[in-house]
Design an enzyme around this catalytic site. Structure first.
Site, PDB file in Angstrom:
ATOM      1  N   ASP A  11       0.787  -1.245   0.000  1.00 26.10           N
ATOM      2  CA  ASP A  11       0.000   0.000   0.000  1.00 26.10           C
ATOM      3  C   ASP A  11       0.821   1.299   0.000  1.00 26.10           C
ATOM      4  O   ASP A  11       0.494   2.239   0.741  1.00 26.10           O
ATOM      5  CB  ASP A  11      -0.957   0.012   1.209  1.00 26.10           C
ATOM      6  N   LYS A 110      -6.925  -5.095  -2.972  1.00 29.61           N
ATOM      7  CA  LYS A 110      -7.699  -5.636  -1.845  1.00 29.61           C
ATOM      8  C   LYS A 110      -8.622  -4.567  -1.297  1.00 29.61           C
ATOM      9  O   LYS A 110      -8.426  -3.377  -1.552  1.00 29.61           O
ATOM     10  CB  LYS A 110      -6.739  -6.127  -0.755  1.00 29.61           C
ATOM     11  N   CYS A 155      -1.927  -2.674   7.670  1.00 33.81           N
ATOM     12  CA  CYS A 155      -1.772  -3.601   6.547  1.00 33.81           C
ATOM     13  C   CYS A 155      -0.446  -4.354   6.554  1.00 33.81           C
ATOM     14  O   CYS A 155      -0.396  -5.518   6.157  1.00 33.81           O
ATOM     15  CB  CYS A 155      -2.018  -2.871   5.236  1.00 33.81           C
TER      16      CYS A 155
HETATM   17  C1  VGL Z   1      -4.636   0.699   5.765  1.00 31.69           C
HETATM   18  C2  VGL Z   1      -6.168   1.630   7.168  1.00 31.69           C
HETATM   19  C3  VGL Z   1      -7.170   1.461   6.240  1.00 31.69           C
HETATM   20  C4  VGL Z   1      -3.225   0.308   5.527  1.00 31.69           C
HETATM   21  C5  VGL Z   1      -5.630   0.505   4.821  1.00 31.69           C
HETATM   22  O1  VGL Z   1      -2.800   0.228   4.353  1.00 31.69           O
HETATM   23  O2  VGL Z   1      -2.504   0.065   6.520  1.00 31.69           O
HETATM   24  N1  VGL Z   1      -4.921   1.244   6.935  1.00 31.69           N
HETATM   25  N2  VGL Z   1      -6.879   0.892   5.060  1.00 31.69           N
END
Ligand code: VGL
Ligand code: ZN
Length: 210
Positions: A11, A110, A155
């Site tokens: 991410d 995802k 994540c």
């Molecule tokens: C994430 C919060 C919500 C992350 C993703 O990538 O850690 N955190 N969605």
């Protein structure tokens, strides 16, 4: 069968970097160590993930009718209410353009199901559906998985835990991650918990010098 190594870049998207809607402090600082790891030639497989939510995702505070940062239940699972982030196709959902994607073999998206959040690159938070990453890595004879990216306390943590649960020898590259730290110390606590669960906490230099 050789011990193949995978690098997972979690991410590293604009919304999790300074200026983004769910900005992680110094989130952009993970790009340099990740690019060094990618360029090192020490990884047989490189996977990048993208949080990829529909605009009505149930984790969004605006959708849930909750204040940002509060804990609520989403279909029976604990859920933090997040600001809208990483909406499919938006600039915020794009991977950082200074990230070296030349050696990326696979991109995992995802969080597409509005009804459940999906922190891990392997399974949704209820472990009801798999992304296919486990089988992909197994088919390539991957034994070691190195996790980098954002965010340490969400994540990255869930991805490393699921990787370990799948039976891969799992490492988190500490300096190539940053945390949300909704509560102060969350990222450090996540790394401690991971270490107790058998995940090896390492650094970029340690990998590059080995
Ligand atoms: C994430 C919060 C919500 C992350 C993703 O990538 O850690 N955190 N969605
Ligand atoms: Zn998300």
């Amino acid at each position: 069968m050789s011990n193949k190594r995978a690098l997972i870049i979690v991410d590293v998207q604009n919304d999790f970097c300074p200026g983004g809607t769910l900005a992680v402090t110094d989130g952009d600082q993970v790009v340099d160590p990740i690019n060094r790891l990618v360029a090192s030639g020490k990884f047989d497989v490189v996977v990048a993930t993208q949080d990829w939510h529909p605009s009505d995702h149930g984790s969004f505070a605006s959708v849930a009718g909750e204040d940002v940062g509060t804990l609520f239940k989403l279909n029976g699972l604990d859920q933090v209410a997040w600001p809208d982030h990483c909406v499919q196709g938006s600039q915020g959902a794009a991977l950082r353009d200074d990230l070296n994607l030349d050696k990326v073999n696979m991109i995992v998206r995802k969080g597409l199901d509005s009804e459940v959040d999906s922190y891990s690159a392997f399974f949704d938070n209820g472990k009801r559906n798999a992304t296919g990453l486990e089988g992909y890595l197994r088919d390539l004879d991957v034994v070691e998985v190195f996790v980098t990216g954002l965010a340490t306390d969400y994540c990255v943590r869930f991805t490393a835990e699921d990787s370990e649960w799948c039976g891969f020898n799992t490492f988190v590259v500490k300096d190539a991650t940053r945390g949300v730290n909704l509560n102060p110390g969350d990222a450090d606590a996540a790394l401690e918990a991971l270490a107790e669960e058998g995940v090896v906490i390492t650094t970029t230099d340690e990998i590059l010098n080995s």
